[in-house]
Design a protein around this motif. Structure first.
Motif, PDB file in Angstrom:
ATOM      1  N   ASN A 158      44.721  60.169   2.149  1.00  0.00           N
ATOM      2  CA  ASN A 158      44.958  58.851   2.335  1.00  0.00           C
ATOM      3  C   ASN A 158      43.599  57.462   1.491  1.00  0.00           C
ATOM      4  O   ASN A 158      44.079  56.170   1.317  1.00  0.00           O
ATOM      5  CB  ASN A 158      43.712  58.181   4.006  1.00  0.00           C
ATOM      6  N   ALA A 159      42.331  57.963   1.293  1.00  0.00           N
ATOM      7  CA  ALA A 159      41.694  57.162  -0.411  1.00  0.00           C
ATOM      8  C   ALA A 159      42.255  57.391  -0.809  1.00  0.00           C
ATOM      9  O   ALA A 159      42.662  55.869  -1.926  1.00  0.00           O
ATOM     10  CB  ALA A 159      40.418  57.790  -0.365  1.00  0.00           C
ATOM     11  N   ALA A 205      45.015  54.706  -1.164  1.00  0.00           N
ATOM     12  CA  ALA A 205      44.843  53.388  -0.706  1.00  0.00           C
ATOM     13  C   ALA A 205      44.059  53.089  -2.166  1.00  0.00           C
ATOM     14  O   ALA A 205      43.891  51.802  -2.402  1.00  0.00           O
ATOM     15  CB  ALA A 205      43.515  52.972  -0.173  1.00  0.00           C
ATOM     16  N   PHE A 217      51.682  55.989  13.723  1.00  0.00           N
ATOM     17  CA  PHE A 217      51.686  54.659  12.850  1.00  0.00           C
ATOM     18  C   PHE A 217      50.747  54.922  11.437  1.00  0.00           C
ATOM     19  O   PHE A 217      50.265  55.562  10.496  1.00  0.00           O
ATOM     20  CB  PHE A 217      49.952  53.733  13.586  1.00  0.00           C
ATOM     21  N   THR A 218      51.576  54.148  10.714  1.00  0.00           N
ATOM     22  CA  THR A 218      51.880  54.225   9.009  1.00  0.00           C
ATOM     23  C   THR A 218      52.967  53.565   8.300  1.00  0.00           C
ATOM     24  O   THR A 218      53.274  52.286   9.074  1.00  0.00           O
ATOM     25  CB  THR A 218      52.782  55.387   8.676  1.00  0.00           C
ATOM     26  N   THR A 219      51.515  52.701   7.266  1.00  0.00           N
ATOM     27  CA  THR A 219      52.596  51.674   6.390  1.00  0.00           C
ATOM     28  C   THR A 219      52.392  52.035   5.318  1.00  0.00           C
ATOM     29  O   THR A 219      53.409  51.630   4.409  1.00  0.00           O
ATOM     30  CB  THR A 219      51.306  50.718   6.064  1.00  0.00           C
ATOM     31  N   ARG A 273      56.402  58.092   2.278  1.00  0.00           N
ATOM     32  CA  ARG A 273      55.893  59.588   2.648  1.00  0.00           C
ATOM     33  C   ARG A 273      55.280  59.612   4.017  1.00  0.00           C
ATOM     34  O   ARG A 273      54.722  60.791   4.772  1.00  0.00           O
ATOM     35  CB  ARG A 273      54.748  60.579   1.475  1.00  0.00           C
ATOM     36  N   THR A 331      53.477  60.374   7.427  1.00  0.00           N
ATOM     37  CA  THR A 331      53.583  60.442   9.038  1.00  0.00           C
ATOM     38  C   THR A 331      53.107  59.972  10.556  1.00  0.00           C
ATOM     39  O   THR A 331      53.929  59.304  10.829  1.00  0.00           O
ATOM     40  CB  THR A 331      53.838  62.117   9.503  1.00  0.00           C
ATOM     41  N   GLY A 332      52.382  59.082  10.199  1.00  0.00           N
ATOM     42  CA  GLY A 332      51.395  58.649  10.858  1.00  0.00           C
ATOM     43  C   GLY A 332      50.241  59.473  11.738  1.00  0.00           C
ATOM     44  O   GLY A 332      49.751  59.063  12.458  1.00  0.00           O
ATOM     45  N   LEU A 333      50.231  60.414  10.677  1.00  0.00           N
ATOM     46  CA  LEU A 333      49.739  61.449  11.502  1.00  0.00           C
ATOM     47  C   LEU A 333      48.410  61.982  11.548  1.00  0.00           C
ATOM     48  O   LEU A 333      47.432  62.966  12.442  1.00  0.00           O
ATOM     49  CB  LEU A 333      50.620  62.784  11.945  1.00  0.00           C
ATOM     50  N   SER A 361      45.259  60.552  13.667  1.00  0.00           N
ATOM     51  CA  SER A 361      45.809  61.024  14.233  1.00  0.00           C
ATOM     52  C   SER A 361      44.330  62.532  14.955  1.00  0.00           C
ATOM     53  O   SER A 361      43.746  62.584  15.165  1.00  0.00           O
ATOM     54  CB  SER A 361      46.711  61.099  15.628  1.00  0.00           C
ATOM     55  N   THR A 381      37.246  51.065   1.922  1.00  0.00           N
ATOM     56  CA  THR A 381      37.106  51.587   3.482  1.00  0.00           C
ATOM     57  C   THR A 381      35.818  51.823   3.536  1.00  0.00           C
ATOM     58  O   THR A 381      36.398  53.408   2.847  1.00  0.00           O
ATOM     59  CB  THR A 381      38.291  52.024   3.929  1.00  0.00           C
ATOM     60  N   PHE A 426      35.007  55.381   6.323  1.00  0.00           N
ATOM     61  CA  PHE A 426      35.012  56.294   7.763  1.00  0.00           C
ATOM     62  C   PHE A 426      33.597  56.949   7.803  1.00  0.00           C
ATOM     63  O   PHE A 426      32.936  57.422   6.991  1.00  0.00           O
ATOM     64  CB  PHE A 426      36.134  57.665   7.261  1.00  0.00           C
TER      65      PHE A 426
HETATM   66  N1  LIG Z   1      41.210  55.012   2.744  1.00  0.00           N
HETATM   67  C1  LIG Z   1      42.443  54.165   3.610  1.00  0.00           C
HETATM   68  N2  LIG Z   1      42.506  53.008   2.672  1.00  0.00           N
HETATM   69  C2  LIG Z   1      43.378  51.563   3.398  1.00  0.00           C
HETATM   70  N3  LIG Z   1      43.877  52.003   4.349  1.00  0.00           N
HETATM   71  C3  LIG Z   1      44.081  53.317   5.187  1.00  0.00           C
HETATM   72  C4  LIG Z   1      43.141  54.464   4.677  1.00  0.00           C
HETATM   73  N4  LIG Z   1      43.198  55.108   5.535  1.00  0.00           N
HETATM   74  C5  LIG Z   1      43.931  54.446   6.421  1.00  0.00           C
HETATM   75  N5  LIG Z   1      45.064  54.411   6.088  1.00  0.00           N
HETATM   76  C6  LIG Z   1      45.761  53.001   6.572  1.00  0.00           C
HETATM   77  O1  LIG Z   1      46.470  53.643   8.238  1.00  0.00           O
HETATM   78  C7  LIG Z   1      47.479  54.673   8.238  1.00  0.00           C
HETATM   79  C8  LIG Z   1      47.894  55.540   8.694  1.00  0.00           C
HETATM   80  O2  LIG Z   1      46.757  56.561   8.181  1.00  0.00           O
HETATM   81  P1  LIG Z   1      47.121  58.196   9.025  1.00  0.00           P
HETATM   82  O3  LIG Z   1      46.410  58.978   7.755  1.00  0.00           O
HETATM   83  O4  LIG Z   1      46.707  58.147   9.915  1.00  0.00           O
HETATM   84  O5  LIG Z   1      48.525  58.075   8.346  1.00  0.00           O
HETATM   85  P2  LIG Z   1      49.757  58.149   6.767  1.00  0.00           P
HETATM   86  O6  LIG Z   1      48.289  58.644   5.360  1.00  0.00           O
HETATM   87  O7  LIG Z   1      49.862  56.586   6.676  1.00  0.00           O
HETATM   88  O8  LIG Z   1      50.030  59.121   6.388  1.00  0.00           O
HETATM   89  P3  LIG Z   1      49.997  60.853   6.557  1.00  0.00           P
HETATM   90  O9  LIG Z   1      48.803  61.030   6.765  1.00  0.00           O
HETATM   91  O10 LIG Z   1      50.772  61.437   7.850  1.00  0.00           O
HETATM   92  O11 LIG Z   1      50.753  61.031   5.275  1.00  0.00           O
HETATM   93  C9  LIG Z   1      47.376  54.061   6.853  1.00  0.00           C
HETATM   94  O12 LIG Z   1      49.494  53.942   6.701  1.00  0.00           O
HETATM   95  C10 LIG Z   1      47.237  52.505   5.753  1.00  0.00           C
HETATM   96  O13 LIG Z   1      47.910  52.249   6.347  1.00  0.00           O
END
Ligand SMILES: Nc1ncnc2c1ncn2[C@@H]1O[C@H](COP(=O)(O)OP(=O)(O)OP(=O)(O)O)[C@@H](O)[C@H]1O
Ligand SMILES: [Mg+2]
Length: 646
Positions: free
Chosen positions: A394-395, A398, A455-457, A461, A463-465, A468, A491, A493
């Motif tokens: 995720n990082a 971003a 939930f994903t933005t 790619r 899945t938004g999992l 979770s 961000t 965590f």
């Molecule tokens: N480090 C971050 N910086 C900015 N936005 C983040 C960060 N981590 C998560 N997000 C936001 O949270 C959403 C959900 O994250 P999550 O890991 O659950 O799903 P994803 O990354 O979209 O998909 P997946 O992990 O399944 O590939 C992301 O789509 C993004 O918008």
């Protein structure tokens, strides 16, 4: 009027005369005659007197001595001297010594008016003293109020110059008395955008004498803004007094409350989604075991050039993707089976660091802050790796134009205050994992939804999992996860995992064996007929001898009847009447060397409650494939005695 007279006099007839004179003037008299200093002192001490009348000179006593005795008593009683003969000088001496008046015995007509005058004067002295005392009291009260430090108080002229202020006020705005002397005005204290208020306040003060109270912010010397409650009142014609109460703590508490309410609502929502997701994943796992295994079997049987091979391969791959999804859903719903070990998170992250660097690419710098000695925590190492990976990915996403990812561990003690501020947290010693990126950050709307499954933005790619799963794993391991982020500002965590309380080191899984077949006898217990048939088919293909039971009861009967050795019990964990664990215990009584391998697409209630299986229990997660089943069976059979059996 009743007059109480203390008379210093040796002559009884003179005493009578004095009584007579006073009575004739219409007063009732209580008179005590004394003729020694000791008697007089005793009379002053035991009773109250309106006036002391003293003869100038007596054989054993005199007016000057009587005056001294009165003074020593500390009482404020008029003192009048009466004498037969006296010269000017003596009179002056007597007045200097403190006598109020001096009368000649042949002019006693003046006595009563003199007493009356002295009493009036004493009364007015008294009331003056009372007034002064009351004033002093009120000043003391006001000073106490001003310096109590509870409210800030300041006086100002109507042009806005602050004339005086108490310590609480000065502390609040970060100023000193020197600033007051240098000419501090409201303009220094009120934020510029509140300038419009001055005119209204003045108007209110002029018409009603008071203004407010209202809430506003005031400026500290260092520019920070402090929320306060303000009230102003007129003080005289040209001066106002302001009272200011600091609302910082209250505002902080209010916003914490709002925050934790929001977190609670979020947690409840996720809980509901979790039960739904967990239920779906459970049912899907049995179906997926069948789909995956039969398509794999088909692929093994069909000749290389068979036209259906491609289609079957597609079915197999789709089944695998579906199984990945259900695994993540189970993780999120905290119903996957964790196999926790005592883990040094520092070592775990060090072991991952090479992979992390590769994953992040060249534009992102990875910094690690891992203290060399950290207490161990009880987590499933594979799942912990999953947590770090998901956060890192995720990082990376971003920080599309590069940046820094900082991963740190720390040994921390969470106190009660932390627990009240963080819903779900528990007090005590924890290892804190902090993952900080300086990427794009999130707006509040995104931030409030990131832990929701799907939930994903990310349009392509995601899945938004990811998160979770992270949250499910962390919570199932007894930890908490917190996030803070601002758009454009990166961000953070923060994950807290409780420190393990000295458990014996967990048994590590046996080395995987390469040869996964065998000829031992296996008792297979599974209530789902499709899954049972599948498992039997697979095990027979790998050479095993399989006894089948569709319930715990059946299995017990088989165990009793079957004469030869049974090497392994392969059983579902959740079954209608007898649970897998009970069955294993019963069978092991007659067959102490029997080994057990549990399988489940779900964890039974007991396991869910405790969150985990014991480290020494062999477990196979559904859906399984031919290979994973055969490998798990072989590993369980080959594990050293004492490990991986029950
Ligand atoms: N480090 C971050 N910086 C900015 N936005 C983040 C960060 N981590 C998560 N997000 C936001 O949270 C959403 C959900 O994250 P999550 O890991 O659950 O799903 P994803 O990354 O979209 O998909 P997946 O992990 O399944 O590939 C992301 O789509 C993004 O918008
Ligand atoms: Mg992700």
């Amino acid at each position: 009027m009743k007059l109480r007279v203390l008379l210093a006099e040796d002559s009884v007839s003179d005493a009578k005369l004095v009584t007579h004179v006073i009575e004739r003037a219409g007063h009732e008299v209580v008179l005590l005659r004394v003729d020694t200093a000791a008697d007089m002192a005793a009379a002053l001490a035991s009773e109250s007197w309106d006036v002391v009348i003293s003869d100038w000179s007596m054989p054993s006593f005199g007016a000057i001595e009587a005056l001294t005795t009165l003074k020593q008593s500390g009482l404020d009683i008029p003192f009048i001297i009466v004498s037969g003969t006296i010269g000017e000088e003596t009179a002056v001496e007597a007045m200097r010594a403190g006598a109020q008046d001096f009368l000649l015995k042949d002019r006693l007509a003046r006595l009563v008016p003199a007493i009356e005058r002295e009493l009036r004067e004493r009364e007015s002295r008294e009331s003056e003293r009372r007034a002064v005392e009351a004033l002093r009291q009120s000043e003391r009260r006001f000073a106490r109020l001003a310096e109590s430090g509870i409210v800030g108080i300041a006086t100002a002229d109507l042009a806005g110059h602050i004339v005086d202020a108490n310590e609480a006020y000065l502390r609040l705005i970060g100023r000193t008395r020197a600033d007051l002397d240098a000419g501090l005005t409201w303009a220094h204290v009120n934020p510029p955008e509140l300038g419009w208020r001055d005119a209204i306040t003045l108007e209110c003060l002029r018409s009603t004498g008071v203004a407010g109270p209202w809430e506003q912010e005031i400026l500290h010397r260092d520019g920070t803004r402090i929320p306060v409650l303000v009230g102003v009142a007129m003080l005289g014609a040209n001066e106002s007094i302001s009272f200011i109460a600091d609302l910082t703590e209250r505002k902080r508490a209010e916003s914490k409350l709002r925050e934790s309410e929001a977190h609670l609502r979020q947690a409840q929502k996720l809980e509901a989604i979790g039960s739904l997701a967990g239920g779906v994943a459970h049912d899907f796992n049995n179906l997926l075991s069948v789909i995956l295994s039969y398509s794999a079997l088909g692929l093994e049987i069909l000749p290389e050039d068979h036209p259906l091979r491609g289609d079957l391969g597609e079915i197999y791959r789709a089944g695998q993707r579906a199984s990945d999804l259900t695994r993540q859903l189970l993780a999120f719903s905290r119903r996957q089976v964790l196999q926790p070990r005592l883990v040094d998170l520092g070592e775990a992250i060090t072991a991952m660091s090479k992979m992390l660097r590769r994953l992040l690419g060249e534009d992102i710098e990875l910094t690690l802050d891992l203290p060399p000695t950290l207490p161990k925590v009880k987590v499933d190492p594979g799942q912990f790796e999953q947590v770090v990976m998901n956060l890192a990915v995720n990082a990376r996403d971003a920080m599309s134009t590069g940046g820094t990812l900082a991963i740190a561990l720390a040994d921390v003690m969470l106190d009660d205050r932390w627990v009240t501020d963080h819903v779900g947290a528990k007090a005590g010693r924890h290892v804190r994992l902090t993952v900080v990126d300086d990427g794009c950050g999130m707006d509040p709307a995104t931030l409030s939804r990131i832990f929701e499954p799907f939930f994903t933005t990310k349009e392509v790619r995601g899945t938004g999992l990811g998160l979770s799963t992270v949250m499910g794993i962390v919570q199932q391991s007894g930890g908490t996860i917190w996030v803070s982020s601002r758009l454009g500002a990166g961000t953070t965590f923060e994950i807290h995992l409780p420190v393990a309380n000295g458990d014996a080191a967990a048994v590590l899984p046996a080395e995987p064996t390469t040869d996964v077949g065998g000829t031992e006898t296996i008792l297979l217990v599974e209530d789902d007929p499709q899954v049972r048939t599948l498992a039997r088919t697979i095990l027979r293909r790998y050479g095993y001898h399989v006894l089948e039971a569709q319930s715990g009861g059946d299995a017990v009967l088989i165990g009793e009847k079957y004469a030869a050795e049974i090497a392994l019990l392969l059983t579902d964990v959740v079954m209608p009447r007898v649970s897998g664990r009970e069955l294993a215990e019963r069978l092991s009584i007659a067959r102490p060397s029997l080994r057990t391998l549990y399988m489940s697409g779900y964890t039974d209630d007991e396991v869910v409650r405790r969150g985990v299986l014991e480290a020494d229990v062999a477990f196979l997660q559904k859906p399984f494939t031919a290979q994973t089943l055969a490998r798990a069976v072989r590993d369980t059979l080959d594990a050293p005695p004492g490990a991986k059996t029950r």
